[in-house]
Write an enzyme that holds these catalytic residues in place. Structure first.
Site, PDB file in Angstrom:
ATOM      1  N   ASP A 228      30.861  24.389 -15.299  1.00 35.79           N
ATOM      2  CA  ASP A 228      30.812  23.106 -16.015  1.00 35.79           C
ATOM      3  C   ASP A 228      32.138  22.346 -15.938  1.00 35.79           C
ATOM      4  O   ASP A 228      32.159  21.161 -15.600  1.00 35.79           O
ATOM      5  CB  ASP A 228      30.423  23.321 -17.484  1.00 35.79           C
ATOM      6  CG  ASP A 228      29.087  24.021 -17.615  1.00 35.79           C
ATOM      7  OD1 ASP A 228      28.323  24.012 -16.638  1.00 35.79           O
ATOM      8  OD2 ASP A 228      28.812  24.589 -18.681  1.00 35.79           O
TER       9      ASP A 228
ATOM     10  N   HIS B  70       0.540  24.629 -23.373  1.00 32.86           N
ATOM     11  CA  HIS B  70       1.931  24.240 -23.092  1.00 32.86           C
ATOM     12  C   HIS B  70       2.148  24.010 -21.597  1.00 32.86           C
ATOM     13  O   HIS B  70       2.306  24.962 -20.843  1.00 32.86           O
ATOM     14  CB  HIS B  70       2.887  25.329 -23.586  1.00 32.86           C
ATOM     15  CG  HIS B  70       2.965  25.386 -25.072  1.00 32.86           C
ATOM     16  ND1 HIS B  70       3.877  24.640 -25.792  1.00 32.86           N
ATOM     17  CD2 HIS B  70       2.236  26.059 -25.980  1.00 32.86           C
ATOM     18  CE1 HIS B  70       3.709  24.868 -27.074  1.00 32.86           C
ATOM     19  NE2 HIS B  70       2.708  25.727 -27.221  1.00 32.86           N
TER      20      HIS B  70
ATOM     21  N   GLU C 183       4.739  22.966 -20.184  1.00 34.22           N
ATOM     22  CA  GLU C 183       6.149  23.183 -19.823  1.00 34.22           C
ATOM     23  C   GLU C 183       6.458  24.634 -19.466  1.00 34.22           C
ATOM     24  O   GLU C 183       7.493  24.939 -18.884  1.00 34.22           O
ATOM     25  CB  GLU C 183       7.061  22.728 -20.974  1.00 34.22           C
ATOM     26  CG  GLU C 183       6.985  23.548 -22.270  1.00 34.22           C
ATOM     27  CD  GLU C 183       5.855  23.136 -23.216  1.00 34.22           C
ATOM     28  OE1 GLU C 183       4.885  22.513 -22.733  1.00 34.22           O
ATOM     29  OE2 GLU C 183       5.934  23.443 -24.410  1.00 34.22           O
TER      30      GLU C 183
ATOM     31  N   CYS D 210       0.426  20.717 -28.186  1.00 36.16           N
ATOM     32  CA  CYS D 210       0.266  21.746 -29.223  1.00 36.16           C
ATOM     33  C   CYS D 210       0.337  21.177 -30.647  1.00 36.16           C
ATOM     34  O   CYS D 210      -0.604  20.550 -31.087  1.00 36.16           O
ATOM     35  CB  CYS D 210       1.281  22.871 -28.998  1.00 36.16           C
ATOM     36  SG  CYS D 210       0.883  24.334 -29.967  1.00 36.16           S
TER      37      CYS D 210
END
Ligand code: XMP
Length: 510
Positions: free
Chosen positions: A225, A167, A169, A79
């Site tokens: 986490d 894009h 992704e 892009c």
């Protein structure tokens, strides 16, 4: 050492998605802002340029220095990147006449190109740009077009430089992952060795080396986490990891006891500290959301510090920081959510603790943390837990917090969450919880008028908490849950369901 891919960020909302797609291919990559690239790039095997909210024609548009990259390693420009390479290298970029946003179909012109191998003709791609490449740069060869975009993909002759206007992704680009694989694996020859198993092996040996025989202290929260960080560290240094799990009195019903039990079962060296009273005292009379967060943050630091001082000769403080926190704190645009609410993961505890920091999950996205957790044998249920804010129920009790309000909300929340589990809805929802509103409403129970509290239920779908949609939970489930709450929780006579998306609302009410 993992082979590494460099993603230069020009501030696009999709940059993190590029990194996630690359990681899904079992390839390690790092995002760096275009204006502060790594000094030494000799370890990178390929570079991807991200999109950007800027127009290349704007005066303040990003001007990356690509002299060490272009022509020296395979380069994929997405892009803005594609427009940048065109605009400044003999091509022409102009504002588009037609709106180029959303789905389009890609027609590949050069089918012998490796970049487009195994990509279906007319496959769907996602466009999101207001400028368009009118003329290709010097030595460029057009590779693909769509109905509206003539120069949807090109490469530079004599270089391994590729540029695409769409894009890859974004999920809506149906063969996007294939294209990234073609570029990274077939063209750049990057090895797909970034697996949870490899991560665990590598990290455990790095931790051993870094920490040696020193002691590490870590605050467990019950979340994914900190738990995965603890288990990794435990694998590396065993009993020299000292975990502290603080009950701030603002956790879910019975959570402190049950999670502490789970931690002990996992063999962790963990101390449970019940500091509920201290937190509730600190919160007394405080209504303002940010003030509550500060009180809780400070109380946590005090409790944690007291506990840490009881461990002799501790040298390291471990934290469950993950990659999105790191990127946001260094991003090209400064991080969009920085000032909306004071989330407090990066920066962590104050200097006076003077401990060295160790962050074993610093390079991982949330889904990778879960995969690593599974590799480490952590219980599925624990890994699948919804995110829960550090300040806990305090920011779901609107207004001031009291022990009685916490009790009410814990009961309501438990009915809601257990119900979601029973109805097999829990794993379909990204985050759910109940909110205690600071209003009373009139009701009637039996023949008696009541004047009691209102609770709101909230369940959202999201991938990262940055945006979220409310979930249309089944009618019957809502009906049964509402009945159960009103019948069983003393002090509540009305239940409402939150049907706001983020933006413009946020997930939490405070
Ligand atoms: P919002 O309400 O900003 O929430 O849409 C996005 C995500 O962040 C969580 N959240 C917090 N987490 N400390 C935390 O550790 C906080 O102060 C905090 N505030 C919101 C929220 O639960 C959601 O997952």
């Amino acid at each position: 050492m993992q082979q590494n891919v460099l993603i230069l960020d020009f501030g696009s909302q999709y940059t993190q998605l590029i990194a996630r797609r690359v990681r899904e291919l079992n390839i390690y990559c790092e995002i760096h802002p275009y204006n502060n690239p790594p000094k030494d790039i000799s370890g990178f095997k390929a570079t991807i340029l991200s999109g950007s909210p800027f127009s290349v024609r704007a005066e303040d548009a990003p001007h990356p220095d690509l002299s060490e990259i272009r022509g020296k390693m395979p380069l994929l420009a997405v892009c803005y990147g594609a427009q940048y390479l065109a605009h400044f290298h003999g091509g022409k970029v102009e504002a588009s006449e037609t709106r180029e946003y959303g789905r389009a179909n890609l027609s590949v012109i050069k089918d012998a190109e490796v970049l487009f191998e195994d990509i279906t003709e007319n496959s769907q791609v996602w466009m999101s740009h207001s400028d368009t490449i009118k003329e290709l740069p010097t030595n460029a060869v057009r590779l693909a077009s769509t109905t509206d975009v003539l120069n949807a993909a090109y490469r530079i002759d004599g270089e391994e430089t590729f540029a695409i206007q769409f894009h890859p992704e974004v999920y809506h680009t149906s063969d996007g992952k294939q294209l990234l694989e073609n570029f990274l694996v077939k063209i750049a020859g990057v090895k797909q060795t970034w697996t949870p198993e490899a991560f665990v092996d590598m990290t455990v040996s790095e931790l051993k080396e870094k920490i040696g025989d020193d002691k590490v202290v870590l605050g467990l929260s019950g979340g994914v986490d900190s738990t995965v960080a603890a288990v990794l560290l435990h694998k590396a240094i065993g009993k020299n990891l000292y975990c502290i799990f603080v009950n701030n009195g603002l956790l879910r019903k019975n959570e402190f006891e049950s999670v502490l039990d789970q931690y002990k079962h996992m063999g962790l060296n963990v101390k449970g500290v019940d500091a509920s009273a201290r937190f509730l005292d600190a919160l007394a009379g405080i209504s303002e959301p940010e003030a509550k967060r500060k009180k809780i943050g400070n109380a946590f630091i005090e409790v944690f510090d007291d506990e840490a001082h009881q461990i002799q000769d501790v040298k390291f403080l471990a934290q469950g920081t993950i990659y999105p926190d790191v990127i946001e704190s260094v991003s090209a645009t400064g991080g969009p959510s920085a000032t909306i609410k004071s989330h407090h993961n990066v920066g962590g505890l104050p200097d006076f603790m003077k401990l060295k920091i160790v962050e074993p999950l610093r390079s991982l996205f949330k889904d990778e943390v879960r995969r690593v957790g599974a590799e480490l044998g952590i219980d599925k249920e624990l890994l699948g837990r919804h995110p829960f804010p550090g300040p806990g129920l305090a920011i779901r009790i609107l207004g001031d917090v009291t022990a009685e309000k916490v009790r009410i909300l814990q009961e309501v929340d438990a009915i809601f969450i257990n119900g979601l589990k029973e109805w097999m809805l829990y794993d379909k929802v990204w985050q759910a919880g109940a909110i205690l509103l600071p209003v009373n409403s009139v009701g009637v129970m039996g023949d008696e008028r009541t004047y009691e509290k209102v609770v709101a239920l909230r369940a959202v779908e999201s991938t990262d908490g940055m945006t979220a949609d409310w979930v249309p939970l089944p009618h019957e489930f809502l009906q049964k849950t509402s009945n159960a709450i009103i019948n069983r929780v003393k002090g509540v006579n009305r239940v409402v369901y939150d049907i706001s998306s983020k933006p413009p609302a946020t997930i939490e009410w405070e």
